[in-house]
Design an enzyme around this catalytic site. Sequence first.
Site, PDB file in Angstrom:
ATOM      1  N   LYS A   1       3.530   2.511   8.744  1.00 51.07           N
ATOM      2  CA  LYS A   1       4.598   1.560   9.095  1.00 51.07           C
ATOM      3  C   LYS A   1       5.942   2.242   9.357  1.00 51.07           C
ATOM      4  CE  LYS A   1       2.395  -2.215   6.619  1.00 51.07           C
ATOM      5  NZ  LYS A   1       2.504  -3.645   6.855  1.00 51.07           N
ATOM      6  N   GLY A  44       7.233  -0.936  -7.140  1.00 55.75           N
ATOM      7  CA  GLY A  44       6.756  -0.055  -6.064  1.00 55.75           C
ATOM      8  C   GLY A  44       7.786   0.107  -4.968  1.00 55.75           C
ATOM      9  N   ASP A  73       5.891  -8.816   8.742  1.00 56.91           N
ATOM     10  CA  ASP A  73       5.603  -8.918   7.303  1.00 56.91           C
ATOM     11  C   ASP A  73       6.674  -9.735   6.585  1.00 56.91           C
ATOM     12  OD1 ASP A  73       3.246  -7.430   7.252  1.00 56.91           O
ATOM     13  OD2 ASP A  73       4.292  -5.535   6.981  1.00 56.91           O
TER      14      ASP A  73
END
Length: 237
Positions: free
Chosen positions: A48, A109, A85
């Site tokens: 990405k 994360g 997204d």
Amino acid sequence: HNHWFNKYKINADYKLLEIKNENEDLKKIIKMVKNKELEGINVTLPYKQRIIPFIDRLVNDALSTGSVNTIFLDEEGSLVGENTDVYGIQAAYLKEVLDADNKSALVIGAGGVSPSVIFALKKSKIKNISIVNRTHEKSIFLKKKFDYLNVLKWDNLEKELNKFDIIINATSLGLNKYDKIELNFSSVGKDKLFYDVIYNPSETNFLKIGKKLGNKCENGKFMFIYQAFSAFKLWHN
């Protein structure tokens, strides 16, 4: 995508292109889009960010996040990178968050999907957004992009967990059924939202823990469907 191709009688096929030799394969795939052999492509982890040097320009949420999951050719023949997204997360889970101004969210994360998660939270009017990552430097790197982020340290996190209304696993921990996030969530409390970007398996260990503690739990399935809906619209109007 193939379901929608059938529904709208579009002569197309959606399939997986595997990357073996990163630099060569990415160049080859990009060339196929430029030559109109491919109408467009989706980009998954870990590409990405790595795909960006091959693209002519980024737009909208891709520009804000530095993360691309959808590529298409514009009318001038330029290769455009977009990020659907962000819309996927918002449409699937965050549009129904009430009193968003007063909610606090924790993102676990700092990898490939994290910028999209952070920006989706911000766009949904959630002001208090924190991030934690085992490798602290990666969180600091994201703070440079999103200056409103609170960066937490992994070692101190368990004391802070009860402050959050929304806890999101944005790591790949959970793809394997034995994967566990090495944190004790028992201090979280109940009636919070546990959200995992992973949709297969449908219930990760992270979500099992959230459920056991009396929290609302959601996996990444609807995010996945909504981001696909948005990409399909870009490719086929």
